[in-house]
Design a protein around this motif. Structure first.
Motif, PDB file in Angstrom:
ATOM      1  N   ARG A 202       0.844  -1.197   0.000  1.00 25.19           N
ATOM      2  CA  ARG A 202       0.000   0.000   0.000  1.00 25.19           C
ATOM      3  C   ARG A 202       0.881   1.249   0.000  1.00 25.19           C
ATOM      4  O   ARG A 202       1.834   1.347   0.780  1.00 25.19           O
ATOM      5  N   VAL A 203       0.545   2.211  -0.875  1.00 29.34           N
ATOM      6  CA  VAL A 203       1.295   3.460  -0.936  1.00 29.34           C
ATOM      7  C   VAL A 203       0.838   4.370   0.201  1.00 29.34           C
ATOM      8  O   VAL A 203      -0.326   4.768   0.265  1.00 29.34           O
ATOM      9  N   VAL A 204       1.771   4.704   1.082  1.00 33.40           N
ATOM     10  CA  VAL A 204       1.466   5.583   2.214  1.00 33.40           C
ATOM     11  C   VAL A 204       1.679   7.045   1.828  1.00 33.40           C
ATOM     12  O   VAL A 204       0.883   7.920   2.159  1.00 33.40           O
ATOM     13  N   SER A 205       2.763   7.315   1.126  1.00 32.51           N
ATOM     14  CA  SER A 205       3.041   8.671   0.634  1.00 32.51           C
ATOM     15  C   SER A 205       3.939   8.575  -0.587  1.00 32.51           C
ATOM     16  O   SER A 205       4.548   7.527  -0.853  1.00 32.51           O
ATOM     17  N   SER A 206       4.030   9.656  -1.337  1.00 28.26           N
ATOM     18  CA  SER A 206       4.863   9.643  -2.546  1.00 28.26           C
ATOM     19  C   SER A 206       5.402  11.037  -2.805  1.00 28.26           C
ATOM     20  O   SER A 206       4.845  12.045  -2.337  1.00 28.26           O
ATOM     21  N   MET A 207       6.474  11.122  -3.576  1.00 28.50           N
ATOM     22  CA  MET A 207       7.107  12.410  -3.864  1.00 28.50           C
ATOM     23  C   MET A 207       7.993  12.304  -5.106  1.00 28.50           C
ATOM     24  O   MET A 207       8.392  11.198  -5.504  1.00 28.50           O
ATOM     25  N   ASP A 208       8.272  13.452  -5.719  1.00 28.13           N
ATOM     26  CA  ASP A 208       9.166  13.508  -6.884  1.00 28.13           C
ATOM     27  C   ASP A 208      10.611  13.297  -6.446  1.00 28.13           C
ATOM     28  O   ASP A 208      11.003  13.725  -5.354  1.00 28.13           O
ATOM     29  N   VAL A 209      11.400  12.675  -7.315  1.00 28.39           N
ATOM     30  CA  VAL A 209      12.826  12.498  -7.029  1.00 28.39           C
ATOM     31  C   VAL A 209      13.656  12.774  -8.277  1.00 28.39           C
ATOM     32  O   VAL A 209      13.140  12.763  -9.403  1.00 28.39           O
ATOM     33  N   ARG A 210      14.928  13.011  -8.055  1.00 26.50           N
ATOM     34  CA  ARG A 210      15.902  13.245  -9.116  1.00 26.50           C
ATOM     35  C   ARG A 210      17.107  12.360  -8.847  1.00 26.50           C
ATOM     36  O   ARG A 210      17.415  12.045  -7.695  1.00 26.50           O
ATOM     37  N   PHE A 211      17.794  11.950  -9.916  1.00 25.26           N
ATOM     38  CA  PHE A 211      18.883  10.975  -9.782  1.00 25.26           C
ATOM     39  C   PHE A 211      20.232  11.559 -10.202  1.00 25.26           C
ATOM     40  O   PHE A 211      20.334  12.725 -10.605  1.00 25.26           O
ATOM     41  N   GLY A 212      21.243  10.688 -10.156  1.00 31.16           N
ATOM     42  CA  GLY A 212      22.581  11.087 -10.561  1.00 31.16           C
ATOM     43  C   GLY A 212      22.693  11.262 -12.064  1.00 31.16           C
ATOM     44  O   GLY A 212      21.848  10.788 -12.843  1.00 31.16           O
ATOM     45  N   SER A 213      23.751  11.924 -12.480  1.00 30.88           N
ATOM     46  CA  SER A 213      23.997  12.141 -13.900  1.00 30.88           C
ATOM     47  C   SER A 213      24.582  10.879 -14.535  1.00 30.88           C
ATOM     48  O   SER A 213      24.813   9.869 -13.854  1.00 30.88           O
ATOM     49  N   GLU A 214      24.869  10.962 -15.821  1.00 34.85           N
ATOM     50  CA  GLU A 214      25.464   9.823 -16.533  1.00 34.85           C
ATOM     51  C   GLU A 214      26.826   9.458 -15.946  1.00 34.85           C
ATOM     52  O   GLU A 214      27.203   8.281 -15.909  1.00 34.85           O
ATOM     53  N   ASN A 215      27.547  10.456 -15.493  1.00 39.19           N
ATOM     54  CA  ASN A 215      28.884  10.216 -14.934  1.00 39.19           C
ATOM     55  C   ASN A 215      28.844   9.737 -13.482  1.00 39.19           C
ATOM     56  O   ASN A 215      29.790   9.102 -13.006  1.00 39.19           O
ATOM     57  N   THR A 216      27.770  10.069 -12.778  1.00 42.52           N
ATOM     58  CA  THR A 216      27.623   9.646 -11.373  1.00 42.52           C
ATOM     59  C   THR A 216      26.224   9.047 -11.185  1.00 42.52           C
ATOM     60  O   THR A 216      25.376   9.643 -10.513  1.00 42.52           O
TER      61      THR A 216
END
Length: 297
Positions: A202-216
Protein backbone atom coordinates in the motif's frame (compact mmCIF):
# COMPACT_ATOMS: atom_id res chain seq x y z
CA UNK A 1 -23.21 75.43 -123.40
CA UNK A 2 -20.42 76.47 -121.12
CA UNK A 3 -23.00 77.82 -118.66
CA UNK A 4 -24.85 74.46 -118.60
CA UNK A 5 -21.61 72.55 -118.00
CA UNK A 6 -20.78 74.75 -115.00
CA UNK A 7 -24.22 74.16 -113.46
CA UNK A 8 -23.90 70.41 -113.91
CA UNK A 9 -20.38 70.45 -112.32
CA UNK A 10 -21.68 72.27 -109.20
CA UNK A 11 -24.52 69.75 -108.77
CA UNK A 12 -22.11 66.78 -108.96
CA UNK A 13 -19.69 68.33 -106.41
CA UNK A 14 -22.51 69.02 -103.96
CA UNK A 15 -23.73 65.39 -104.16
CA UNK A 16 -20.19 64.08 -103.54
CA UNK A 17 -19.82 66.33 -100.47
CA UNK A 18 -23.04 64.91 -99.00
CA UNK A 19 -21.81 61.32 -99.56
CA UNK A 20 -18.44 62.01 -97.87
CA UNK A 21 -20.13 63.59 -94.83
CA UNK A 22 -22.27 60.48 -94.32
CA UNK A 23 -19.20 58.19 -94.44
CA UNK A 24 -17.41 59.97 -91.45
CA UNK A 25 -20.02 58.94 -88.84
CA UNK A 26 -19.04 55.82 -86.67
CA UNK A 27 -21.26 52.82 -87.25
CA UNK A 28 -23.75 51.65 -84.62
CA UNK A 29 -21.38 48.93 -83.36
CA UNK A 30 -19.02 51.59 -82.00
CA UNK A 31 -16.02 50.25 -83.93
CA UNK A 32 -15.29 53.56 -85.59
CA UNK A 33 -12.61 55.93 -84.40
CA UNK A 34 -14.69 58.81 -82.98
CA UNK A 35 -16.66 59.04 -79.73
CA UNK A 36 -19.81 58.43 -81.60
CA UNK A 37 -23.30 57.93 -80.20
CA UNK A 38 -24.32 54.62 -78.50
CA UNK A 39 -26.69 52.49 -80.50
CA UNK A 40 -30.34 52.43 -79.63
CA UNK A 41 -30.15 48.84 -78.35
CA UNK A 42 -27.34 49.67 -75.90
CA UNK A 43 -29.24 52.66 -74.54
CA UNK A 44 -32.34 50.60 -73.95
CA UNK A 45 -30.52 47.94 -71.92
CA UNK A 46 -28.64 50.33 -69.65
CA UNK A 47 -31.51 52.64 -68.80
CA UNK A 48 -30.74 56.00 -67.23
CA UNK A 49 -26.98 56.70 -67.08
CA UNK A 50 -25.46 56.17 -63.59
CA UNK A 51 -28.51 54.36 -62.14
CA UNK A 52 -28.70 50.72 -61.07
CA UNK A 53 -32.00 48.81 -61.37
CA UNK A 54 -32.70 49.37 -57.66
CA UNK A 55 -31.99 53.10 -57.81
CA UNK A 56 -35.29 53.93 -59.53
CA UNK A 57 -38.25 54.89 -57.30
CA UNK A 58 -40.92 52.34 -56.48
CA UNK A 59 -44.49 52.62 -57.64
CA UNK A 60 -45.46 54.48 -54.42
CA UNK A 61 -42.84 57.13 -55.09
CA UNK A 62 -40.48 56.08 -52.22
CA UNK A 63 -36.86 55.01 -52.73
CA UNK A 64 -36.60 51.19 -52.82
CA UNK A 65 -35.01 49.17 -49.99
CA UNK A 66 -31.92 47.06 -50.75
CA UNK A 67 -32.61 43.75 -52.44
CA UNK A 68 -33.19 40.96 -49.88
CA UNK A 69 -31.33 38.51 -52.07
CA UNK A 70 -28.12 40.53 -52.13
CA UNK A 71 -25.47 39.11 -49.75
CA UNK A 72 -24.17 41.36 -47.01
CA UNK A 73 -20.40 41.70 -46.99
CA UNK A 74 -18.33 41.62 -43.83
CA UNK A 75 -15.70 44.32 -43.25
CA UNK A 76 -13.09 42.04 -44.80
CA UNK A 77 -15.16 41.68 -47.95
CA UNK A 78 -16.20 38.07 -47.30
CA UNK A 79 -19.86 37.02 -47.05
CA UNK A 80 -21.52 37.43 -43.67
CA UNK A 81 -21.69 34.62 -41.10
CA UNK A 82 -25.22 33.83 -42.28
CA UNK A 83 -23.68 32.25 -45.36
CA UNK A 84 -22.23 29.43 -43.21
CA UNK A 85 -21.90 28.12 -39.66
CA UNK A 86 -19.14 29.78 -37.64
CA UNK A 87 -16.76 27.53 -35.67
CA UNK A 88 -17.42 27.43 -31.90
CA UNK A 89 -15.37 29.96 -29.99
CA UNK A 90 -12.78 28.20 -27.80
CA UNK A 91 -12.97 28.80 -24.07
CA UNK A 92 -9.45 27.52 -23.47
CA UNK A 93 -6.53 26.96 -25.79
CA UNK A 94 -2.78 26.98 -26.32
CA UNK A 95 -0.95 29.53 -24.18
CA UNK A 96 -3.73 30.10 -21.64
CA UNK A 97 -2.69 30.09 -18.00
CA UNK A 98 -5.34 30.25 -15.29
CA UNK A 99 -7.24 28.22 -12.69
CA UNK A 100 -9.76 26.92 -15.22
CA UNK A 101 -6.88 25.28 -17.10
CA UNK A 102 -5.79 23.69 -13.82
CA UNK A 103 -9.32 22.30 -13.31
CA UNK A 104 -9.37 21.07 -16.92
CA UNK A 105 -6.11 19.17 -16.36
CA UNK A 106 -7.33 17.71 -13.06
CA UNK A 107 -10.54 16.44 -14.66
CA UNK A 108 -8.65 14.98 -17.62
CA UNK A 109 -6.30 13.28 -15.15
CA UNK A 110 -9.29 11.67 -13.39
CA UNK A 111 -10.21 10.12 -16.74
CA UNK A 112 -6.61 9.00 -17.50
CA UNK A 113 -6.18 11.39 -20.43
CA UNK A 114 -3.58 13.57 -18.64
CA UNK A 115 -0.72 11.88 -16.77
CA UNK A 116 0.85 14.88 -15.05
CA UNK A 117 -0.12 17.02 -12.10
CA UNK A 118 -2.10 20.14 -13.06
CA UNK A 119 0.10 23.14 -13.82
CA UNK A 120 -2.51 25.70 -14.87
CA UNK A 121 -0.71 26.21 -18.21
CA UNK A 122 -2.26 25.10 -21.52
CA UNK A 123 0.55 23.64 -23.64
CA UNK A 124 1.06 20.83 -26.15
CA UNK A 125 0.55 18.05 -23.58
CA UNK A 126 -2.78 19.52 -22.49
CA UNK A 127 -3.86 19.96 -26.11
CA UNK A 128 -3.00 16.31 -26.80
CA UNK A 129 -5.03 15.18 -23.78
CA UNK A 130 -8.00 17.28 -24.93
CA UNK A 131 -7.82 15.69 -28.40
CA UNK A 132 -7.94 12.21 -26.85
CA UNK A 133 -10.96 13.17 -24.75
CA UNK A 134 -12.71 14.71 -27.76
CA UNK A 135 -12.07 11.55 -29.80
CA UNK A 136 -13.55 9.40 -27.02
CA UNK A 137 -16.75 11.48 -27.11
CA UNK A 138 -17.08 11.74 -30.88
CA UNK A 139 -16.27 15.47 -30.90
CA UNK A 140 -14.11 17.37 -33.41
CA UNK A 141 -10.49 16.80 -32.37
CA UNK A 142 -9.41 20.45 -32.22
CA UNK A 143 -7.19 20.28 -29.15
CA UNK A 144 -8.88 23.39 -27.76
CA UNK A 145 -11.84 23.53 -25.38
CA UNK A 146 -15.12 24.97 -26.64
CA UNK A 147 -18.39 25.04 -24.72
CA UNK A 148 -19.45 21.59 -25.94
CA UNK A 149 -16.15 19.98 -24.93
CA UNK A 150 -16.25 21.64 -21.53
CA UNK A 151 -19.82 20.52 -20.79
CA UNK A 152 -19.00 16.97 -21.87
CA UNK A 153 -15.97 16.98 -19.55
CA UNK A 154 -18.05 18.26 -16.63
CA UNK A 155 -20.57 15.47 -17.10
CA UNK A 156 -17.86 12.77 -17.36
CA UNK A 157 -15.81 13.83 -14.32
CA UNK A 158 -16.29 15.14 -10.79
CA UNK A 159 -15.20 18.38 -9.18
CA UNK A 160 -11.48 18.07 -8.34
CA UNK A 161 -10.38 18.15 -4.73
CA UNK A 162 -7.73 20.57 -3.48
CA UNK A 163 -5.16 17.75 -3.51
CA UNK A 164 -6.05 16.90 -7.12
CA UNK A 165 -5.70 20.53 -8.21
CA UNK A 166 -2.35 21.07 -6.49
CA UNK A 167 -0.79 17.71 -5.57
CA UNK A 168 2.61 17.63 -3.91
CA UNK A 169 3.79 14.93 -6.31
CA UNK A 170 4.04 16.20 -9.86
CA UNK A 171 4.88 12.89 -11.55
CA UNK A 172 2.44 10.03 -11.84
CA UNK A 173 3.47 6.96 -9.85
CA UNK A 174 4.86 4.00 -11.75
CA UNK A 175 3.56 0.44 -11.33
CA UNK A 176 5.41 -0.84 -8.24
CA UNK A 177 8.26 -3.27 -8.73
CA UNK A 178 7.28 -6.74 -7.41
CA UNK A 179 9.97 -6.39 -4.72
CA UNK A 180 8.03 -3.43 -3.33
CA UNK A 181 4.85 -5.40 -2.62
CA UNK A 182 5.85 -6.82 0.77
CA UNK A 183 7.19 -5.20 3.92
CA UNK A 184 8.27 -1.61 4.48
CA UNK A 185 9.86 -0.26 1.31
CA UNK A 186 11.19 2.93 -0.23
CA UNK A 187 10.11 2.06 -3.81
CA UNK A 188 12.03 4.34 -6.19
CA UNK A 189 11.26 4.41 -9.94
CA UNK A 190 13.70 5.94 -12.41
CA UNK A 191 11.08 5.65 -15.14
CA UNK A 192 8.48 7.87 -13.43
CA UNK A 193 11.01 9.73 -11.24
CA UNK A 194 9.04 9.04 -8.09
CA UNK A 195 9.56 7.64 -4.61
CA UNK A 196 6.67 5.73 -3.02
CA UNK A 197 6.78 4.85 0.66
CA UNK A 198 4.94 1.52 0.77
CA UNK A 199 3.89 -0.80 3.56
CA UNK A 200 2.67 -4.29 2.56
CA UNK A 201 1.87 -3.18 -0.98
CA UNK A 202 0.00 0.00 0.00
CA UNK A 203 1.30 3.46 -0.94
CA UNK A 204 1.47 5.58 2.21
CA UNK A 205 3.04 8.67 0.63
CA UNK A 206 4.86 9.64 -2.55
CA UNK A 207 7.11 12.41 -3.86
CA UNK A 208 9.17 13.51 -6.88
CA UNK A 209 12.83 12.50 -7.03
CA UNK A 210 15.90 13.24 -9.12
CA UNK A 211 18.88 10.97 -9.78
CA UNK A 212 22.58 11.09 -10.56
CA UNK A 213 24.00 12.14 -13.90
CA UNK A 214 25.46 9.82 -16.53
CA UNK A 215 28.88 10.22 -14.93
CA UNK A 216 27.62 9.65 -11.37
CA UNK A 217 24.60 7.34 -11.76
CA UNK A 218 22.31 6.22 -8.97
CA UNK A 219 22.77 2.51 -8.46
CA UNK A 220 19.81 0.21 -9.09
CA UNK A 221 18.85 -2.87 -7.12
CA UNK A 222 17.61 -4.07 -3.74
CA UNK A 223 19.14 -2.32 -0.72
CA UNK A 224 18.25 -1.42 2.86
CA UNK A 225 18.51 1.76 4.91
CA UNK A 226 21.95 1.53 6.54
CA UNK A 227 21.84 4.69 8.63
CA UNK A 228 20.05 8.07 8.89
CA UNK A 229 21.05 11.67 9.62
CA UNK A 230 18.56 14.53 10.00
CA UNK A 231 21.25 17.16 9.42
CA UNK A 232 24.17 16.09 7.26
CA UNK A 233 26.72 17.77 5.01
CA UNK A 234 28.49 15.84 2.28
CA UNK A 235 32.11 15.13 3.22
CA UNK A 236 33.02 14.98 -0.49
CA UNK A 237 31.03 17.82 -2.07
CA UNK A 238 30.46 19.89 1.11
CA UNK A 239 26.78 20.47 0.32
CA UNK A 240 23.89 20.10 2.80
CA UNK A 241 21.98 16.78 2.75
CA UNK A 242 19.05 17.22 5.19
CA UNK A 243 16.98 14.16 6.12
CA UNK A 244 19.54 11.78 4.63
CA UNK A 245 18.77 8.05 4.57
CA UNK A 246 21.83 6.17 3.30
CA UNK A 247 21.31 2.91 1.43
CA UNK A 248 24.35 2.17 -0.80
CA UNK A 249 27.98 3.19 -0.06
CA UNK A 250 27.37 6.91 0.38
CA UNK A 251 24.28 7.18 -1.81
CA UNK A 252 21.24 8.38 0.10
CA UNK A 253 17.72 9.70 -0.20
CA UNK A 254 17.83 13.34 0.95
CA UNK A 255 16.34 16.81 0.46
CA UNK A 256 17.97 18.94 -2.25
CA UNK A 257 17.58 22.73 -2.29
CA UNK A 258 18.97 22.70 -5.86
CA UNK A 259 16.27 20.26 -6.98
CA UNK A 260 13.62 22.43 -5.31
CA UNK A 261 14.94 25.50 -7.15
CA UNK A 262 15.93 24.14 -10.59
CA UNK A 263 13.97 20.95 -10.96
CA UNK A 264 15.24 18.50 -13.55
CA UNK A 265 17.63 21.03 -15.07
CA UNK A 266 20.29 19.58 -12.74
CA UNK A 267 21.28 16.18 -11.33
CA UNK A 268 22.73 14.67 -8.17
CA UNK A 269 26.12 13.00 -7.65
CA UNK A 270 24.35 9.65 -7.31
CA UNK A 271 21.93 10.31 -4.46
CA UNK A 272 18.15 10.30 -4.74
CA UNK A 273 17.15 13.97 -4.41
CA UNK A 274 13.74 14.99 -3.02
CA UNK A 275 12.35 18.52 -3.47
CA UNK A 276 9.38 18.44 -1.06
CA UNK A 277 11.03 19.11 2.30
CA UNK A 278 7.83 18.85 4.35
CA UNK A 279 6.88 15.43 2.98
CA UNK A 280 10.44 14.14 3.30
CA UNK A 281 10.59 15.29 6.92
CA UNK A 282 7.49 13.24 7.71
CA UNK A 283 8.89 10.26 5.81
CA UNK A 284 12.22 10.49 7.65
CA UNK A 285 10.40 10.04 10.95
CA UNK A 286 8.60 6.91 9.69
CA UNK A 287 11.48 5.06 8.00
CA UNK A 288 13.61 2.79 10.20
CA UNK A 289 17.15 1.53 9.72
CA UNK A 290 16.85 -1.84 7.98
CA UNK A 291 13.78 -0.94 5.86
CA UNK A 292 14.03 -2.03 2.22
CA UNK A 293 15.04 0.30 -0.60
CA UNK A 294 14.27 -0.74 -4.18
CA UNK A 295 15.64 1.38 -7.06
CA UNK A 296 14.30 0.24 -10.44
CA UNK A 297 13.34 1.35 -13.92
Amino acid sequence: MKRSSAVIRRVVLAAAAVALAAGCTPDASGTGTGTGTPSASASASSGTPGASPTDSPTSDGKPPSPSASAPTASPSGSPSASAGTAAPKPLLGDGDENEQVRELQARLRQLDFFDRAPTGFYGTMTAGAVRKFQASRGLPETGSVDETTWQQLLSASRKPTADELKPATTNKLDTPDPRCMTGRVLCISKESRTLAWMIDGRVVSSMDVRFGSENTPTREGLFKVEWKARDWTSTIYHTPMPYAMFFSRGQAVHFSADFAARGYAGASHGCVNVRDKVKLSALFDQVKVGDKVVVHW
